[in-house]
Structures are given as structure tokens and as C-alpha cells.
Design a protein around this motif. Structure first.
Motif, PDB file in Angstrom:
ATOM      1  N   ILE A   1      -2.393   9.226  -7.968  1.00 56.22           N
ATOM      2  CA  ILE A   1      -3.170  10.280  -7.314  1.00 56.22           C
ATOM      3  C   ILE A   1      -3.179  11.538  -8.179  1.00 56.22           C
ATOM      4  O   ILE A   1      -4.222  12.175  -8.350  1.00 56.22           O
ATOM      5  CB  ILE A   1      -2.593  10.583  -5.911  1.00 56.22           C
TER       6      ILE A   1
ATOM      7  N   ASP B   1       0.817  -1.215   0.000  1.00 57.79           N
ATOM      8  CA  ASP B   1       0.000   0.000   0.000  1.00 57.79           C
ATOM      9  C   ASP B   1       0.854   1.271   0.000  1.00 57.79           C
ATOM     10  O   ASP B   1       0.366   2.338   0.339  1.00 57.79           O
ATOM     11  CB  ASP B   1      -0.939   0.007   1.211  1.00 57.79           C
ATOM     12  N   TRP B   2       2.118   1.133  -0.377  1.00 60.83           N
ATOM     13  CA  TRP B   2       2.967   2.315  -0.336  1.00 60.83           C
ATOM     14  C   TRP B   2       3.959   2.266  -1.485  1.00 60.83           C
ATOM     15  O   TRP B   2       4.308   1.185  -1.955  1.00 60.83           O
ATOM     16  CB  TRP B   2       3.715   2.387   1.002  1.00 60.83           C
TER      17      TRP B   2
ATOM     18  N   PHE C   1       2.060   5.561  -6.294  1.00 57.78           N
ATOM     19  CA  PHE C   1       0.826   6.219  -5.852  1.00 57.78           C
ATOM     20  C   PHE C   1       0.837   7.711  -6.171  1.00 57.78           C
ATOM     21  O   PHE C   1      -0.219   8.303  -6.358  1.00 57.78           O
ATOM     22  CB  PHE C   1       0.589   5.987  -4.353  1.00 57.78           C
TER      23      PHE C   1
ATOM     24  N   LEU D   1       2.784  13.096  -0.638  1.00 64.27           N
ATOM     25  CA  LEU D   1       2.281  11.890   0.040  1.00 64.27           C
ATOM     26  C   LEU D   1       3.199  11.508   1.198  1.00 64.27           C
ATOM     27  O   LEU D   1       2.736  11.247   2.315  1.00 64.27           O
ATOM     28  CB  LEU D   1       2.189  10.748  -0.981  1.00 64.27           C
TER      29      LEU D   1
ATOM     30  N   SER E   1       2.693   0.564   4.636  1.00 64.31           N
ATOM     31  CA  SER E   1       2.661   1.951   5.117  1.00 64.31           C
ATOM     32  C   SER E   1       2.645   2.031   6.644  1.00 64.31           C
ATOM     33  O   SER E   1       3.118   3.010   7.214  1.00 64.31           O
ATOM     34  CB  SER E   1       1.428   2.666   4.565  1.00 64.31           C
TER      35      SER E   1
ATOM     36  N   THR F   1      -3.639  14.847  -0.153  1.00 66.05           N
ATOM     37  CA  THR F   1      -3.022  13.715  -0.844  1.00 66.05           C
ATOM     38  C   THR F   1      -3.199  12.432  -0.031  1.00 66.05           C
ATOM     39  O   THR F   1      -3.534  11.368  -0.555  1.00 66.05           O
ATOM     40  CB  THR F   1      -1.519  13.998  -1.058  1.00 66.05           C
ATOM     41  N   LEU F   2      -2.979  12.579   1.267  1.00 62.58           N
ATOM     42  CA  LEU F   2      -3.105  11.429   2.158  1.00 62.58           C
ATOM     43  C   LEU F   2      -4.539  10.897   2.159  1.00 62.58           C
ATOM     44  O   LEU F   2      -4.769   9.684   2.167  1.00 62.58           O
ATOM     45  CB  LEU F   2      -2.695  11.847   3.578  1.00 62.58           C
TER      46      LEU F   2
ATOM     47  N   ARG G   1      -6.741  11.126  -0.267  1.00 62.90           N
ATOM     48  CA  ARG G   1      -7.003  10.416  -1.525  1.00 62.90           C
ATOM     49  C   ARG G   1      -6.371   9.028  -1.501  1.00 62.90           C
ATOM     50  O   ARG G   1      -6.948   8.037  -1.923  1.00 62.90           O
ATOM     51  CB  ARG G   1      -6.451  11.254  -2.687  1.00 62.90           C
ATOM     52  N   TRP G   2      -5.155   8.976  -0.970  1.00 58.74           N
ATOM     53  CA  TRP G   2      -4.458   7.679  -0.854  1.00 58.74           C
ATOM     54  C   TRP G   2      -5.282   6.711   0.015  1.00 58.74           C
ATOM     55  O   TRP G   2      -5.481   5.552  -0.349  1.00 58.74           O
ATOM     56  CB  TRP G   2      -3.071   7.897  -0.243  1.00 58.74           C
TER      57      TRP G   2
END
Length: 604
Positions: free
Chosen positions: A193, A184-185, A189, A247, A289, A254-255, A257-258
RNA sequence: GCGCUCGUAGCUCAACGGAUAGAGCACUUGACUACGGAUCAAGAGGUUGCAGGUUCGAGUCCUGCCGAGCGCGCCA
């Protein structure tokens, strides 16, 4: 035999078994004979095994004769003499012992002991299986799909094998901690995004999509578009890089949306897990993450310990055990020259967390065999750092590649990864055809449900039934076959037995231990008695195929029994004993399939 | 170059260091109007990649070869 003797015998823990298998009972008897015959050998392994010449054989005389400088045959004769007191056909499990060949002991069981074993297992909700793993905190890392990407054939084995091991270890009493180490990181991304931000008209959320398209499917496509834009448009590439920085520095929009991308992806994964019948829940998701906040601390701890060193501007840990080309030590990349952290660091932070915070006794990593070197390096570093001690065990549960019928890695014609849902759809369709062919008067709705269970079960069984480390060939026709070592065969065997039990009506058959036994009844009963020992084998070797092999042998033993021993057509008390065998077999098959994560339908 | 994994019947796969290496599929020959045909019985099919070694005993453990796959710093 007194209860304490049932519970404790040569070297085994008290809770290895709830119902002590006959093999262990015989081991106990032989051990006592060894102690009587040669006190200096007390505590030796009685070396009791199944035999094709008797019920069991003991190879102890062969194994021990050398230490005594005597002929194995002579020692075997002494053991036969010292087993004589155990030959109390009214009470003990042994009916006869004879010496054979160079020093084997062939051991025949008393029939009442075999019947008593059937009754004891039938009376147990857990079929007499013990809890030898009790108190052992075991972390199982498996599945680990990538956020915003479709699950594909590469996730099949880790998910299926990891889930089965979790079920087996849980039944054996382990404190299982499932960990879904989501991808997930990463820098990809930033690109995604940024692309979403610049194309607000595109719908990608689950709720905005048409029925059978998942959010990951949409995101997977969008990522490709973003990638293309990144390569074609330098300005977009720059904005994407800036987005990565945003991010990583935790910029709120941004965070957010992630986080939304992660949540939408997890919905899609959950749908696949539900369909597969996998235990993983959102609570088990601990993605890469999660370790971001501790990467720097992990690195500096390793620097302080003198393990991590600078190399060409990067921070690395050089292995003391493994060398690469030109004899140089192989490094773990702790911090890249640009200051970024990679998966090596994440995995080190992860193992530290699992050992230090979760206080795990056993760590299992269910991943592709190609990662063997990586885990060897991680475990070595964890040991040097003092995190991984002799109190704990870390194992890379490696598995081989899924191949197509030509022996090449399984891919689509275009060379891409085969989507897991497509794979399952194909298997279900094939299973539907095979089940419909039998036509047991199923309604279309029933047929759909059974095809789903049979198809999914077929795929999982095919994956679990061969040696883990070897590559295996994905062959739909073979895996949905009603004959041979397949999931469908075992499911069908179960339904056939359930059919007999339904017709019998009597759900609580009485076992009369004084009845004589047919050869096939004895063989079936002995097979049933080996269930718990097989599970212990699986927990020790982390090889679910041993359970598959056991269940297949069990189903065949039942077939042999069923050929020559009428059940419904027999009068009591024979009927009761045979119904007991049917019921115990059905329950063992059902439980065994359950431990593989496979459904055992009532009809098909 | 070094390392890891694998090599078993025509095919797909089994076999805690134990006796004659087992199943399924495919093949040959027979049997049965079926407690749901998941048929059953018999047959054929093997120098367990090769060569040494350890052991009373090796497909299994050790060594060396042969073959295949994979891996060996800034992707996970």
C-alpha cells in the motif's frame, strides 16, 4: 421385492440409495439366510462383494465360522440350503448359489433383476443415487489463494480436489458450506500500500490494464518492487511499517486501499475459477481478515480455559500429544512476543466459528500434506477447548506435491512458482493439437471450445485420478492422451456414445426385462449399478480417485459391450435394451465427470 | 533426535482383510475396409522394499528394520 425391502436392509440408512444396488439386495437376501441358518448370528455382515467367478460372492461363512467353531465349508453349505427359498427366478434377484473353495458362496443374478435395475436407474433423474449425507452440515475449506499474488501450481490441487468433494457431498445431500480462506491479511500489505501510494502513476487496476494482464499479475510485480525498495531504502521501510500499523488500526484511507486491492484480486481469481469451472463464488470468500475482530477474544477464551500459557513472553498452547526436538511439547503460537497474531490464532478462531456459529458437523481442510502437524495441533486445541466434540468431525484432507518429470517439485526454470494460467494454457494448447489430429469436421470455433474443455479436463482429471496423499508427476503428454485413464479418454467415450444415441433418435428406449443378456451387457449393467456406492466411498474416504477409477472401468465395460453387441443394427426389442444401456452409460459418465468438475462435451 | 506420509510390472498408477495382485503406456505376435479405430485377440513382464507377527486368509492390520519425501515457536 416389496418397496420397504428395497428401502431398508441390514444396517443401512433409509436414504443411502434411491435405487437399491443389486449388491445390497443380495446382501439383504444373504442376511436373511444367515438369520434362518443361525439365529444367533442375526445382524452379521453378509460380506457380499463383486466376484470374478460369478456376479457376486459372499464371504460370510468364512468370516463367521470361527465364532461358531464349525468348518467354513459346512456353514457355507447350510447357507446354500437356507438360500433356497430365495431362489425364485420369477421374482427375486438370485438365480443360483453355489459353494466354492473353502467356503465362498458364488451368487448368480437373475437376468430380469439386472435389466430391472437398468430401467430403474434410467427412470431416475439422479440415476438412483441416494442422499445418505442429508442434513450433515459440511464445511469445505479449499483453494485459499493469496490476495495480490498470482494463483500458481500450488493452488491447483486444493482447488480441484476441494471442488470435487463439494460436488459429490452436495449430490449425496450434505449441506455443503464452501469456504475460501483467502490470504488477505498480513504485514506485506503495508509495504504494498505504501508503494502504491508513493507511485500513483502506476496502473494496476483491472480496468486500467491491457487485455490479458490481470490485476493480481500487476500487484504481484509491484509487490516485488516494494520488497526491493523495502530492503534497499530504510526510510521506505519505516514508512511501510507505519503503514502496517495504520492498516491494523483501521485508518480509513489505508483500509480503503486494502479493500480495493482485495476486490481487484478477487476479480482475477474469479476469472481463473470460471475457466476451471470451480463452484467458488464471492459469497464463499471468508478471508483471514474476517477473523481479526475475534482474535483477542479467542485468545483470552483459551487463556481462561487454562489451555493457553505464557512462554518466553509469547502466548502459546503446548500440545499434550506431540513433542518436538529434545522432547519438548510442540506449541501453537497464539500471540507473538510483539503482541501480534499469526495464522495459528486465525485457524483457531476459524474452527471456533465453524463449529460454534456455523454449527458444522463435519469440517474438511483441503491443504498440502505438509500442514498435517499444524492441523493436528489445531484440532487438539479445539477439542481441549470444548469446541470440537464427538458430535463433529474435523479432517485434514491432505494431498501430495505436484512433481515434474524428473520427480522434483514443479517449478519454472528460474525456480519460481508456475502460474496456474500458464499451466492451463499449455494444457489447452496440447489438447488442441491432439483433438485437431482426429479431425471430426470441427469448425475452428468448435475446436477452440473443445480444446479448452479437454485441456482443462485433462489437468483436473490427472490431479484427481491418483491417490490424494501421494505426490504425482505432472506430464502433459500423458494427461491429454486419448488412451488410458485420462479425462480426454472419458470425454471421448462420452461423445462416442452420444453419437450413437443421436443416430438412434429414440430418446426414451424401453427396457424389456424378459430378454436374455449377453455377458458384456451384464457386465456393463453391473458396473452402472455401482455408481452410487462409489460416490458413498468417495464421501467416506474423501478420495475422488475412486470415482475416476470407477468411470474408467465403466468406459471400458462399455467398450467391451460395444465390440460385441451391435446397437443400431439390432432389431427391437434387443435394440431398445441396448439403447437403454447406452443412454444410462452416457448419463453416468456425464454425471460422474460433472462431479469431478469436468465437462462432458457432445462432440470432440 | 522425534513424528507424519509414501515404497506394488521397465514407466505412470489401481486393488471395502478374500480365491490366480489388476489397468494404461512401452514391448512381441496375430486380426479387422470400421454402429466415430476410445481398435480387438493372444503373449511376455511381480519374492507387493526386507524380516517377523495376528488371521481360515495379508499388498492391505501390528512390530522392527531399509529407503525416499516432508514436518517439528514468533512466515501461511
Amino acid at each position: 421385492m416389496p418397496a420397504t425391502a428395497l428401502l431398508r436392509h441390514g444396517g443401512s440408512a433409509v436414504n443411502d440409495h434411491e435405487v437399491l444396488p443389486l449388491l445390497d439386495q443380495i446382501g439383504h437376501v444373504v442376511s436373511e439366510a444367515i438369520t434362518r441358518a443361525r439365529p444367533e448370528l442375526a445382524g452379521s455382515d453378509p460380506v457380499v462383494r463383486r466376484s470374478d467367478r460369478a456376479d457376486f460372492q459372499s464371504n460370510a461363512a468364512l468370516a463367521l465360522a470361527r465364532r461358531l467353531r464349525v468348518q467354513p465349508a459346512d456353514l457355507a453349505a447350510d447357507l446354500v440350503a437356507d438360500l433356497a427359498p430365495a431362489l425364485d427366478p420369477a421374482r427375486g434377484p438370485v438365480a443360483a448359489v453355489e459353494r466354492s473353495g473353502p467356503g465362498f458362496l458364488n451368487i448368480t443374478l437373475a437376468e430380469h433383476a439386472v435389466w430391472a435395475q437398468v430401467a430403474a436407474r434410467l427412470a431416475s433423474p439422479r440415476l438412483g443415487v441416494g442422499t445418505p449425507e442429508r442434513g450433515r452440515r459440511t464445511v469445505i475449506d479449499y483453494s485459499a489463494p493469496n490476495i495480490a499474488k498470482e494463483m500458481h501450481v500450488g493452488h491447483l490441487r486444493t482447488t480441484v480436489i476441494g471442488d470435487s468433494l463439494a460436488r459429490v457431498l452436495d449430490l449425496l445431500g450434505a449441506e455443503v458450506v464452501r469456504q475460501n480462506h483467502l490470504g488477505d491479511w498480513g504485514t506485506q500489505f503495508g509495504m504494498l500500500i505504501q508503494y502504491l501510494d508513493e507511485h500513483p502513476e502506476i496502473s494496476w487496476r483491472q480496468a486500467d490494464l491491457a487485455g490479458d494482464v490481470s490485476a493480481v499479475s500487476a500487484l504481484d510485480q509491484l509487490y516485488r518492487s516494494a520488497r526491493a525498495a523495502f530492503d534497499a531504502d530504510p526510510a521506505f521501510a519505516d514508512r511501510s511499517r507505519a503503514r502496517v500499523v495504520a492498516l491494523q488500526s483501521g485508518e480509513p484511507a489505508t483500509l480503503a486501499r486494502w479493500a480495493e486491492i482485495v476486490a481487484e484480486s478477487e476479480k482475477a481469481f474469479r476469472a481463473v475459477y470460471d475457466r476451471l469451472g470451480v463452484l467458488l463464488t464471492p459469497e464463499d470468500s471468508v478471508g483471514e481478515s474476517s477473523y481479526n475482530p475475534v482474535l483477542a477474544a479467542t485468545a483470552s477464551e483459551l487463556v481462561d480455559a487454562g489451555i493457553a500459557v505464557d512462554s518466553a513472553g509469547a502466548l502459546v498452547i503446548f500440545s499434550e500429544e506431540v513433542t518436538g526436538p529434545e522432547g519438548a511439547p510442540v506449541p501453537l503460537m497464539l500471540r507473538k512476543r510483539d503482541g501480534g497474531y499469526g495464522y495459528d490464532t486465525t485457524d483457531l478462531a476459524t474452527i471456533r466459528h465453524r463449529l460454534r456459529d456455523l454449527k458444522a458437523h463435519r469440517l474438511l481442510y483441503v491443504t498440502d500434506a505438509r500442514q498435517a502437524l499444524h492441523f493436528r495441533l489445531v484440532f487438539e486445541a479445539a477439542r481441549r477447548a470444548g469446541w470440537l466434540t464427538d458430535d463433529a468431525e474435523a479432517t485434514h484432507v491432505a494431498y501430495g506435491t505436484v512433481l515434474d518429470r524428473d520427480g522434483r517439485p514443479f517449478r519454472t526454470r528460474a525456480g519460481g512458482a508456475v502460474r496456474l494460467t500458464d499451466l492451463l494454457d499449455a494444457a489447452v494448447a496440447r489438447a488442441r493439437a491432439v483433438v485437431a489430429d482426429r479431425d471430426h469436421g470441427l469448425s475452428p470455433a468448435e475446436l477452440d471450445q473443445i480444446a479448452e474443455r479437454a485441456g482443462i479436463g485433462a489437468v483436473k482429471y490427472a490431479d484427481l485420478s491418483t491417490s490424494r496423499v501421494r505426490d504425482y508427476v505432472f506430464d502433459l503428454d500423458r494427461m491429454v492422451s486419448f488412451t488410458g485413464n485420462t479425462g480426454v479418454y472419458l470425454q471421448y467415450a462420452h461423445t462416442r456414445i452420444r453419437s450413437i444415441l443421436r443416430r438412434a433418435g429414440d430418446s426414451h428406449p424401453e427396457v424389456d426385462p424378459e430378454l436374455p443378456m449377453e455377458r458384456e451387457e451384464r457386465a456393463l449393467a453391473l458396473a452402472l449399478d455401482g455408481f452410487g456406492a462409489t460416490l458413498i466411498e468417495v464421501s467416506r474416504t474423501l478420495e475422488p480417485h475412486r470415482l475416476c477409477g470407477y468411470l474408467y472401468d465403466l468406459a471400458r465395460a462399455f467398450t467391451a459391450f460395444y465390440e460385441v453387441c451391435p446397437v443400431l443394427g439390432s432389431a427391437e426389442p434387443v435394440r431398445g435394451n441396448r439403447l437403454a444401456l447406452c443412454q444410462l452409460t452416457a448419463r453416468t459418465l456425464s454425471r460422474g465427470l460433472g462431479l469431478l468438475g469436468i465437462a462432458a462435451p457432445e462432440r470432440m
